[in-house]
Design a protein around this motif. Sequence first.
Motif, mmCIF file in Angstrom:
data_model
loop_
_atom_site.group_PDB
_atom_site.id
_atom_site.type_symbol
_atom_site.label_atom_id
_atom_site.label_comp_id
_atom_site.label_asym_id
_atom_site.label_seq_id
_atom_site.Cartn_x
_atom_site.Cartn_y
_atom_site.Cartn_z
ATOM 1 N N TYR A 11 107.721 55.914 -67.013
ATOM 2 C CA TYR A 11 108.437 54.904 -66.232
ATOM 3 C C TYR A 11 107.463 53.936 -65.561
ATOM 4 N N PHE A 12 106.240 54.403 -65.345
ATOM 5 C CA PHE A 12 105.252 53.599 -64.630
ATOM 6 C C PHE A 12 104.040 53.262 -65.506
ATOM 7 N N SER A 13 104.282 53.036 -66.781
ATOM 8 C CA SER A 13 103.204 52.617 -67.673
ATOM 9 C C SER A 13 102.677 51.266 -67.178
ATOM 10 N N PRO A 14 101.436 50.933 -67.522
ATOM 11 C CA PRO A 14 100.916 49.621 -67.116
ATOM 12 C C PRO A 14 101.828 48.469 -67.545
ATOM 13 N N GLU A 15 102.393 48.560 -68.745
ATOM 14 C CA GLU A 15 103.294 47.506 -69.229
ATOM 15 C C GLU A 15 104.541 47.405 -68.353
ATOM 16 N N ARG A 16 105.156 48.535 -68.030
ATOM 17 C CA ARG A 16 106.351 48.492 -67.181
ATOM 18 C C ARG A 16 106.007 48.034 -65.768
ATOM 19 N N LEU A 17 104.882 48.485 -65.234
ATOM 20 C CA LEU A 17 104.484 48.036 -63.892
ATOM 21 C C LEU A 17 104.309 46.522 -63.858
ATOM 22 N N ARG A 18 103.866 45.934 -64.946
ATOM 23 C CA ARG A 18 103.666 44.482 -65.027
ATOM 24 C C ARG A 18 104.965 43.718 -65.253
ATOM 25 N N THR A 19 105.945 44.352 -65.899
ATOM 26 C CA THR A 19 107.080 43.556 -66.381
ATOM 27 C C THR A 19 108.441 43.863 -65.770
ATOM 28 N N ILE A 20 108.709 45.083 -65.328
ATOM 29 C CA ILE A 20 110.089 45.360 -64.892
ATOM 30 C C ILE A 20 110.237 45.659 -63.401
ATOM 31 N N TYR A 21 109.123 45.774 -62.672
ATOM 32 C CA TYR A 21 109.186 46.077 -61.236
ATOM 33 C C TYR A 21 108.662 44.902 -60.420
ATOM 34 N N SER A 22 109.167 44.783 -59.181
ATOM 35 C CA SER A 22 108.672 43.746 -58.277
ATOM 36 C C SER A 22 107.255 44.087 -57.821
ATOM 37 N N LYS A 23 106.552 43.084 -57.354
ATOM 38 C CA LYS A 23 105.198 43.296 -56.839
ATOM 39 C C LYS A 23 105.215 44.278 -55.665
ATOM 40 N N ASP A 24 106.225 44.160 -54.811
ATOM 41 C CA ASP A 24 106.316 45.062 -53.662
ATOM 42 C C ASP A 24 106.570 46.498 -54.115
ATOM 43 N N PHE A 25 107.436 46.682 -55.108
ATOM 44 C CA PHE A 25 107.692 48.023 -55.639
ATOM 45 C C PHE A 25 106.408 48.603 -56.230
ATOM 46 N N VAL A 26 105.672 47.797 -56.975
ATOM 47 C CA VAL A 26 104.420 48.260 -57.580
ATOM 48 C C VAL A 26 103.417 48.634 -56.499
ATOM 49 N N ALA A 27 103.339 47.840 -55.437
ATOM 50 C CA ALA A 27 102.416 48.149 -54.338
ATOM 51 C C ALA A 27 102.795 49.471 -53.675
ATOM 52 N N ARG A 28 104.085 49.683 -53.455
ATOM 53 C CA ARG A 28 104.534 50.946 -52.851
ATOM 54 C C ARG A 28 104.262 52.126 -53.787
ATOM 55 N N TYR A 29 104.508 51.931 -55.072
ATOM 56 C CA TYR A 29 104.242 52.991 -56.043
ATOM 57 C C TYR A 29 102.742 53.308 -56.084
ATOM 58 N N THR A 30 101.917 52.283 -56.121
ATOM 59 C CA THR A 30 100.470 52.482 -56.172
ATOM 60 C C THR A 30 99.985 53.231 -54.934
ATOM 61 N N ASP A 31 100.482 52.840 -53.771
ATOM 62 C CA ASP A 31 100.111 53.520 -52.524
ATOM 63 C C ASP A 31 100.574 54.980 -52.556
ATOM 64 N N ALA A 32 101.805 55.208 -52.981
ATOM 65 C CA ALA A 32 102.333 56.583 -53.048
ATOM 66 C C ALA A 32 101.539 57.412 -54.054
ATOM 67 N N SER A 33 101.122 56.794 -55.161
ATOM 68 C CA SER A 33 100.331 57.513 -56.168
ATOM 69 C C SER A 33 98.976 57.931 -55.606
ATOM 70 N N GLU A 34 98.353 57.029 -54.883
ATOM 71 C CA GLU A 34 97.048 57.344 -54.289
ATOM 72 C C GLU A 34 97.179 58.480 -53.270
ATOM 73 N N ARG A 35 98.209 58.408 -52.434
ATOM 74 C CA ARG A 35 98.423 59.483 -51.455
ATOM 75 C C ARG A 35 98.745 60.800 -52.150
ATOM 76 N N ALA A 36 99.491 60.729 -53.242
ATOM 77 C CA ALA A 36 99.852 61.947 -53.982
ATOM 78 C C ALA A 36 98.608 62.596 -54.588
ATOM 79 N N LYS A 37 97.703 61.782 -55.118
ATOM 80 C CA LYS A 37 96.462 62.326 -55.688
ATOM 81 C C LYS A 37 95.666 63.075 -54.628
ATOM 82 N N LEU A 38 95.618 62.517 -53.436
ATOM 83 C CA LEU A 38 94.856 63.140 -52.348
ATOM 84 C C LEU A 38 95.496 64.442 -51.875
#
Length: 159
Positions: A41-68
């Motif tokens: 659902y969060f492939s680079p292509e989908r992140l570029r094309t089907i989600y808003s910039k704000d959604f991508v920023a929130r997803y990226t932040d949540a992903s970084e926190r999840a990794k930690l």
Amino acid sequence: AFGLAFALCAPAVAAPEDPVRNLLDAASHNFQPGDHDVQDYFSPERLRTIYSKDFVARYTDASERAKLSGYSVLERDLVTGSRDGGCPFKDVKLDVKQADNGVTEVHATFLPYTCMEGDPMQGEMRTVTFIVMMEDGREVIDDIIQTWSTKHHFGLYPP
């Protein structure tokens, strides 16, 4: 002839349901029985094309926190709400509700558990509301809200 050439060169206007169909197609594919590739659902292509910039920023932040923390970004499937998989979707319907503020709600209803004989969720219709907006000339998903017997919010925004 000029009109035809212009029409062939003009970019296609996306409908609000287009990014929703993209994600639903991936989810339905992922829930097919048997061994197969899983569509991210969060492939680079989908992140570029089907989600808003704000959604991508929130997803990226949540992903970084999840990794930690060692946890997953989402505990459940983003579309179905499932933790354990599901079945091919049946009776998929999209209902588009245009809002006054430039935001569109696309309500997707479907049966996700039709193959689970004897399971109380087998006949339970799911509704997922996709908040869609125009950004940089294209329709993009800005949030996702799942609803069934009680309202659940599994998007990246607080409810």
